[in-house]
Design an enzyme around this catalytic site. Sequence first.
Site, mmCIF file in Angstrom:
data_model
loop_
_atom_site.group_PDB
_atom_site.id
_atom_site.type_symbol
_atom_site.label_atom_id
_atom_site.label_comp_id
_atom_site.label_asym_id
_atom_site.label_seq_id
_atom_site.Cartn_x
_atom_site.Cartn_y
_atom_site.Cartn_z
ATOM 1 N N HIS A 79 2.126 3.554 -9.068
ATOM 2 C CA HIS A 79 1.942 2.119 -9.320
ATOM 3 C C HIS A 79 3.134 1.557 -10.114
ATOM 4 C CE1 HIS A 79 -1.938 2.269 -7.517
ATOM 5 N NE2 HIS A 79 -2.502 2.983 -8.463
ATOM 6 N N ASP A 98 0.832 -1.214 0.000
ATOM 7 C CA ASP A 98 0.000 0.000 0.000
ATOM 8 C C ASP A 98 0.865 1.262 0.000
ATOM 9 O OD1 ASP A 98 -2.407 1.354 -0.017
ATOM 10 O OD2 ASP A 98 -2.603 1.364 2.170
ATOM 11 N N GLY A 99 0.319 2.326 -0.612
ATOM 12 C CA GLY A 99 0.990 3.628 -0.563
ATOM 13 C C GLY A 99 1.482 4.152 -1.908
ATOM 14 N N TRP A 145 2.557 8.108 -2.621
ATOM 15 C CA TRP A 145 3.954 8.318 -3.028
ATOM 16 C C TRP A 145 3.995 9.258 -4.240
ATOM 17 C CZ3 TRP A 145 6.778 7.423 -7.499
ATOM 18 C CH2 TRP A 145 8.179 7.426 -7.372
ATOM 19 N N GLU A 173 2.210 -13.305 12.346
ATOM 20 C CA GLU A 173 2.846 -12.175 13.023
ATOM 21 C C GLU A 173 2.610 -10.953 12.139
ATOM 22 O OE1 GLU A 173 4.252 -12.160 16.014
ATOM 23 O OE2 GLU A 173 3.750 -14.276 16.186
ATOM 24 N N ILE A 176 -6.460 -4.706 7.669
ATOM 25 C CA ILE A 176 -6.268 -5.902 6.844
ATOM 26 C C ILE A 176 -6.885 -5.731 5.449
ATOM 27 C CG2 ILE A 176 -6.782 -8.402 6.742
ATOM 28 C CD1 ILE A 176 -4.719 -7.616 8.939
ATOM 29 N N LEU A 189 10.338 -20.813 -5.316
ATOM 30 C CA LEU A 189 9.508 -19.812 -4.622
ATOM 31 C C LEU A 189 8.104 -19.861 -5.222
ATOM 32 C CD1 LEU A 189 8.993 -17.211 -2.878
ATOM 33 C CD2 LEU A 189 9.844 -15.894 -4.814
#
Length: 245
Positions: A30, A13-14, A18, A212, A200, A124
């Site tokens: 983006h 997010d952000g 920015w 966590e 969330i 991954l």
Amino acid sequence: MLNVPNHVAIIMDGNGRWAENKGMDRFQGHQQGAETARSIIKKSGNLGIKWLTLYAFSIENWARPEKEKSSLFSLMVKSLSEELPLLLKEGIRFRMIGDKKNLPENLIKIIEKAEYITRNNSDLNLSVCVNYSGKNEIIESVNKILKDFIQDRSKRMDDSRDKEKFDFLQLDDSFFKKNMHSSELPEVDLLLRTGGEKRISNFLLWDIAYSELFFTDTLWPDFSNDEFCRILDEFNLRERRYGNV
Ligand code: IPE
Ligand code: IPE
Ligand code: MG
């Protein structure tokens, strides 16, 4: 670093703020955010993280202006096309989690291509949540279970010996999870949100039951590999008790 979490999930997010802080168009945020994602994906692979899940577009994000949405989808097509060789080279398996319905045709196509050609990779597991809603995922799992149950039941009703067995339905955690769209994803160990908000926003509700949580004010385009490593170090210091003492 002691050991890395098995599954890291990130609410990226952000981007918009920015860009706005710099007097730029939100789209440029983006674009820069896509660069951060690329770098964090690479770093995660190098660190030996097995599962990385990124939140790219929520079901609630449909409320945004048309221009922002279409430029975001175009950016996803461009980034994914450009990153395909990297995914293959780095042994990354790509998955999209969310509802493909209503997404642009060319985006669905490149997503399906990436999912197919990386299907045998296992270093991954990269999942990107697009048109995603944690609540919907739960509801869809329940609906699927009910539908299968009703179909199964009406089939078995012909055979009276089986009737008793299907008279009631009992769910447990693993059966429920098996029916979720994200059934292959393990529980999230570390959930991180950049951009300063502490919420969330309908992300992975089921799998974050014992995560966590980490929140940073850093806006996603400014989020660095160094900060990522510091968070992973801090994760190692947390004591996960799972209800025990
Ligand atoms: C996150 O950045 C990316 C998406 C939700 C698509 P935002 O676009 O939400 O950025 P802010 O929160 O407005 O700064
Ligand atoms: C969450 O960010 C969704 C993604 C990062 C894709 P939002 O910017 O949409 O969340 P809210 O609206 O601030 O809760
Ligand atoms: Mg936001």
